[in-house]
Write an enzyme that holds these catalytic residues in place. Sequence first.
Site, PDB file in Angstrom:
ATOM      1  N   THR A  12       0.817  -1.226   0.000  1.00  0.00           N
ATOM      2  CA  THR A  12       0.000   0.000   0.000  1.00  0.00           C
ATOM      3  C   THR A  12       0.844   1.267   0.000  1.00  0.00           C
ATOM      4  OG1 THR A  12      -1.702  -1.148   1.227  1.00  0.00           O
ATOM      5  CG2 THR A  12      -1.756   1.238   1.363  1.00  0.00           C
ATOM      6  N   ASP A  55       1.889  -6.967  -4.146  1.00  0.00           N
ATOM      7  CA  ASP A  55       1.103  -6.940  -2.915  1.00  0.00           C
ATOM      8  C   ASP A  55       1.717  -8.044  -2.053  1.00  0.00           C
ATOM      9  OD1 ASP A  55      -2.142  -6.264  -2.065  1.00  0.00           O
ATOM     10  OD2 ASP A  55      -1.120  -7.960  -1.102  1.00  0.00           O
ATOM     11  N   ASP A  88       0.586  -6.964   5.097  1.00  0.00           N
ATOM     12  CA  ASP A  88      -0.117  -8.245   5.299  1.00  0.00           C
ATOM     13  C   ASP A  88       0.814  -9.403   5.658  1.00  0.00           C
ATOM     14  OD1 ASP A  88      -2.469  -6.976   4.799  1.00  0.00           O
ATOM     15  OD2 ASP A  88      -2.750  -7.767   2.778  1.00  0.00           O
TER      16      ASP A  88
HETATM   17  N1  ASP Z   1      -2.378  -5.770   0.805  1.00  0.00           N
HETATM   18  C1  ASP Z   1      -1.323  -4.869   1.140  1.00  0.00           C
HETATM   19  C2  ASP Z   1      -0.026  -5.677   1.189  1.00  0.00           C
HETATM   20  O1  ASP Z   1       0.234  -6.337   2.146  1.00  0.00           O
HETATM   21  C3  ASP Z   1      -1.590  -4.179   2.421  1.00  0.00           C
HETATM   22  C4  ASP Z   1      -0.471  -3.265   2.865  1.00  0.00           C
HETATM   23  O2  ASP Z   1       0.382  -2.876   2.116  1.00  0.00           O
HETATM   24  O3  ASP Z   1      -0.444  -2.904   4.034  1.00  0.00           O
HETATM   25  O4  ASP Z   1       0.730  -5.625   0.253  1.00  0.00           O
END
Ligand code: ASP
Length: 339
Positions: A12, A55, A88
């Site tokens: 993110t 991601d 994540d």
């Molecule tokens: N889905 C994202 C990831 O883990 C969430 C984040 O960046 O915090 O890449």
Amino acid sequence: MVKIQIIYTGGTIGMVHDEIGQLVPFDFDNIKKNVPELNRLDYHLDVISFNPLIDSSNMSPKDWKKIAELITTSYSDYDGFVILHGSDTMAYTASALAYMFENLSKPIVLTGSQLPIGEIRTDAKENLITALEIAASKNNDGTATVPEVCIYFDYHLFRGCRSTKMHADKFDAFKTPNYPILAEAGVDIKFNTDYIRTISKEALIAHTKFEGIIASLKLFPGISEKYMEAILSTPKIDAILIEGFGVGNTNTEQWFIELLKKATSNGLLIYDITQCGGGTVQLGRYETSKHLSEIGVISGMDITFEAAITKLMFLFGNYSDKVIIKQKLAENLRGEISN
Ligand code: ASP
């Protein structure tokens, strides 16, 4: 000038709005231009980006290896490393990197954010700036203040292989349930030096192999015999991580114990951790766990789920003898368990 390498893997953190309001990847190659506050830190920053950016739900041992190789290649050129990573699976990558690097003498700080760096209320800038400050921090004798793999998130620094993502949408997303924080950032960054690993004077060794087919099973009241039987007899699995109740307890029905016995005697390694949010496994404390040590189940003590899974893969990648793997599971390799 302090030199830091930033490895941008995705997540993110790296999103900004373009002129027409769409979220597009932030250009970390021009990091100082885009986050002008960094100019005041007066560090030399180099950025290496994953291509494609990912991601973190798509992270795999092959990506952990890629990160480790980038660090190993430029280890002597930098004072510290900051890895920008989705939150994540950040605790898994942090645990994996901790096992990979033996004799670490420089900081490897993972960070990310809950809101993209381009959002007004973003937590990304603080996380990034303080992570860089921590990666650059030195003791009076010139050695690194935090020579270990750690996670910086929401004003707290955590040991990587003790961390877990506890919250899906709060800024304070991480905790180390069984270990004190390594530092807290307020007006100053207060390092909890008694809990930070000591620097290694030996040469860095990178072990980048992660192997083994690992299964995991969270126990629950009413678990069916058929389901347990199916999991424990899955062909080719090397180990199963069981999340037991409380201090590692399980159901003591005859069929359950017989299934575990059969699995261990067929060579399956069973590793028992607690499904509680904190605390430690104590096999034999209750009647409902006494049978486990007799069967040869290994206690995970106070290890997190993330550190347990990666420890199994790490040990299967580096040792072929199950007796040694079992011994190493009980050993504190990188500060992941309390003993
Ligand atoms: N889905 C994202 C990831 O883990 C969430 C984040 O960046 O915090 O890449």
